[in-house]
Design a protein around this motif. Structure first.
Motif, PDB file in Angstrom:
ATOM      1  N   HIS A 111       0.901  -1.363  -0.159  1.00 27.91           N
ATOM      2  CA  HIS A 111      -0.014   0.063   0.260  1.00 27.91           C
ATOM      3  C   HIS A 111       0.818   1.123   0.110  1.00 27.91           C
ATOM      4  O   HIS A 111       0.459   2.338  -0.303  1.00 27.91           O
ATOM      5  CB  HIS A 111      -0.883   0.038   1.385  1.00 27.91           C
ATOM      6  N   GLU A 112       2.289   0.941   0.347  1.00 38.89           N
ATOM      7  CA  GLU A 112       2.908   2.194   0.466  1.00 38.89           C
ATOM      8  C   GLU A 112       3.689   2.437  -1.021  1.00 38.89           C
ATOM      9  O   GLU A 112       3.967   1.314  -1.565  1.00 38.89           O
ATOM     10  CB  GLU A 112       4.174   2.163   1.345  1.00 38.89           C
ATOM     11  N   GLY A 113       4.223   3.501  -1.282  1.00 38.32           N
ATOM     12  CA  GLY A 113       5.056   3.764  -2.594  1.00 38.32           C
ATOM     13  C   GLY A 113       6.425   3.020  -2.375  1.00 38.32           C
ATOM     14  O   GLY A 113       6.854   3.182  -1.347  1.00 38.32           O
ATOM     15  N   THR A 114       6.466   2.135  -3.407  1.00 33.63           N
ATOM     16  CA  THR A 114       7.795   1.320  -3.353  1.00 33.63           C
ATOM     17  C   THR A 114       8.727   1.467  -4.617  1.00 33.63           C
ATOM     18  O   THR A 114       8.147   1.456  -5.837  1.00 33.63           O
ATOM     19  CB  THR A 114       7.742   0.037  -3.225  1.00 33.63           C
ATOM     20  N   MET A 115      10.027   1.847  -4.593  1.00 34.36           N
ATOM     21  CA  MET A 115      10.752   1.711  -5.766  1.00 34.36           C
ATOM     22  C   MET A 115      12.213   0.719  -5.280  1.00 34.36           C
ATOM     23  O   MET A 115      12.834   0.871  -4.264  1.00 34.36           O
ATOM     24  CB  MET A 115      11.350   3.367  -5.895  1.00 34.36           C
ATOM     25  N   VAL A 116      12.733   0.163  -6.298  1.00 36.79           N
ATOM     26  CA  VAL A 116      13.881  -0.567  -6.248  1.00 36.79           C
ATOM     27  C   VAL A 116      14.680  -0.134  -7.247  1.00 36.79           C
ATOM     28  O   VAL A 116      14.659   0.238  -8.303  1.00 36.79           O
ATOM     29  CB  VAL A 116      13.508  -1.983  -6.271  1.00 36.79           C
ATOM     30  N   VAL A 117      15.873   0.101  -6.803  1.00 33.59           N
ATOM     31  CA  VAL A 117      17.126   0.420  -7.823  1.00 33.59           C
ATOM     32  C   VAL A 117      18.299  -0.545  -7.694  1.00 33.59           C
ATOM     33  O   VAL A 117      18.378  -1.347  -6.815  1.00 33.59           O
ATOM     34  CB  VAL A 117      17.553   1.732  -7.485  1.00 33.59           C
ATOM     35  N   ASP A 118      18.857  -0.634  -8.802  1.00 30.98           N
ATOM     36  CA  ASP A 118      20.183  -1.569  -8.585  1.00 30.98           C
ATOM     37  C   ASP A 118      21.365  -0.858  -8.374  1.00 30.98           C
ATOM     38  O   ASP A 118      21.330   0.239  -7.687  1.00 30.98           O
ATOM     39  CB  ASP A 118      20.238  -2.191 -10.297  1.00 30.98           C
ATOM     40  N   ILE A 123      16.596   2.707 -11.516  1.00 29.51           N
ATOM     41  CA  ILE A 123      15.506   2.040 -11.258  1.00 29.51           C
ATOM     42  C   ILE A 123      14.903   0.640 -11.930  1.00 29.51           C
ATOM     43  O   ILE A 123      15.118   0.587 -13.229  1.00 29.51           O
ATOM     44  CB  ILE A 123      14.073   2.820 -11.669  1.00 29.51           C
ATOM     45  N   ILE A 124      14.679  -0.488 -11.237  1.00 24.94           N
ATOM     46  CA  ILE A 124      14.210  -1.547 -11.991  1.00 24.94           C
ATOM     47  C   ILE A 124      12.965  -1.995 -11.292  1.00 24.94           C
ATOM     48  O   ILE A 124      12.260  -2.854 -12.136  1.00 24.94           O
ATOM     49  CB  ILE A 124      15.299  -2.544 -11.257  1.00 24.94           C
ATOM     50  N   ALA A 199      19.153  -0.920  -3.581  1.00 26.78           N
ATOM     51  CA  ALA A 199      18.442  -0.532  -2.699  1.00 26.78           C
ATOM     52  C   ALA A 199      16.906  -0.438  -2.699  1.00 26.78           C
ATOM     53  O   ALA A 199      16.452  -0.345  -4.054  1.00 26.78           O
ATOM     54  CB  ALA A 199      18.946   0.936  -2.235  1.00 26.78           C
ATOM     55  N   VAL A 200      16.205  -0.441  -1.540  1.00 27.62           N
ATOM     56  CA  VAL A 200      14.881  -0.444  -1.618  1.00 27.62           C
ATOM     57  C   VAL A 200      14.155   0.610  -1.057  1.00 27.62           C
ATOM     58  O   VAL A 200      14.766   0.865   0.007  1.00 27.62           O
ATOM     59  CB  VAL A 200      14.095  -1.794  -1.155  1.00 27.62           C
ATOM     60  N   LEU A 201      13.479   1.556  -1.660  1.00 21.77           N
ATOM     61  CA  LEU A 201      13.010   2.678  -1.042  1.00 21.77           C
ATOM     62  C   LEU A 201      11.490   2.518  -0.626  1.00 21.77           C
ATOM     63  O   LEU A 201      10.641   2.104  -1.792  1.00 21.77           O
ATOM     64  CB  LEU A 201      13.328   3.875  -1.860  1.00 21.77           C
ATOM     65  N   VAL A 202      10.879   2.802   0.431  1.00 16.54           N
ATOM     66  CA  VAL A 202       9.399   2.935   0.723  1.00 16.54           C
ATOM     67  C   VAL A 202       9.189   4.367   1.090  1.00 16.54           C
ATOM     68  O   VAL A 202       9.756   4.977   1.944  1.00 16.54           O
ATOM     69  CB  VAL A 202       9.359   1.754   2.038  1.00 16.54           C
ATOM     70  N   PHE A 203       7.821   4.797   0.633  1.00 21.66           N
ATOM     71  CA  PHE A 203       7.453   5.972   0.977  1.00 21.66           C
ATOM     72  C   PHE A 203       6.163   6.011   1.605  1.00 21.66           C
ATOM     73  O   PHE A 203       5.189   5.370   0.933  1.00 21.66           O
ATOM     74  CB  PHE A 203       7.319   6.556  -0.594  1.00 21.66           C
TER      75      PHE A 203
END
Length: 212
Positions: A111-118, A123-124, A199-203
């Motif tokens: 339900h939160e915004g999620t972004m994964v980078v290599d 961004i992947i 890295a994984v970023l959660v917003f």
């Protein structure tokens, strides 16, 4: 005394006949040798060609191919080894794909915004929640976060993550679209064999919490 003799001319005729017979025999022996050698070459080289074809197919990603040569010799052992290798590679790839799919399903369904980078900060993966939050319409995969989101704070969080190595970063940021929103951004490293692989970023949208 008994003396037996034949003319020398008859001996020459017999000698010529023997020479012709010998030449004909040698010719047919040579032809027979070529036929037998070619047959033996085809018989021996066919399994090698088959194993080579299977190995090339596996190298191209066709892991369903199997070598059918099963004789109890060196070539048979090689064929069985290639078949076993193909099975193991196929199994490992299926495991990786399955793990990746489960990982993506978890992140995309959050339900939160999620972004994964290599490891290069590219961004992947970005879930729909984050795309809607930042009004992202184009495909973000393969691009830098700053190119997609246009927010220097997020790029700084990622840069901090990669510069400090293996540490968790967290920061509050403000965004302004239809209304002003406050987001808590948490970033955690993705480690593989003690090396940072991304890295994984959660917003988290904490706008209402801050208002209260």
């Amino acid at each position: 005394f008994i003396r037996v003799a034949i003319p020398v001319s008859e001996i020459d005729i017999i000698s010529d006949q023997l020479k012709r017979l010998l030449l004909v025999s040698l010719f047919f022996t040579f032809i027979l040798t070529i036929i037998i050698g070619s047959s033996a070459f085809v018989f021996v080289s066919q399994p090698i060609k088959e194993i080579s074809t299977v190995a090339k197919a596996i190298a191209m990603g066709n892991y369903s191919r199997r070598a059918s040569y099963t004789a109890n010799d060196e070539l048979g052992e090689l064929a069985r080894s290639i078949n076993f290798m193909s099975e193991q590679i196929h199994y490992q790839i299926e495991e990786v794909i399955s793990s990746k799919s489960r990982f993506e399903v978890v992140l995309l369904s959050m339900h939160e915004g999620t972004m994964v980078v290599d490891q290069n900060g590219t961004i992947i993966l970005m879930n729909e929640v984050l795309k809607k939050l930042f009004r992202v319409d184009a495909n973000p995969v393969g691009r830098k976060p700053l190119e997609v989101i246009r927010n220097i704070d997020i790029q700084e969080i990622i840069d901090q993550m990669f510069s400090s190595r293996n540490s968790v970063a967290s920061r509050e940021i403000m965004i302004h679209f239809d209304r002003e929103q406050t987001l808590q951004v948490s970033a955690a490293p993705v480690l593989r064999e003690k090396k940072m692989d991304g890295a994984v970023l959660v917003f988290h949208d904490i706008t209402e919490l801050r208002r209260i």
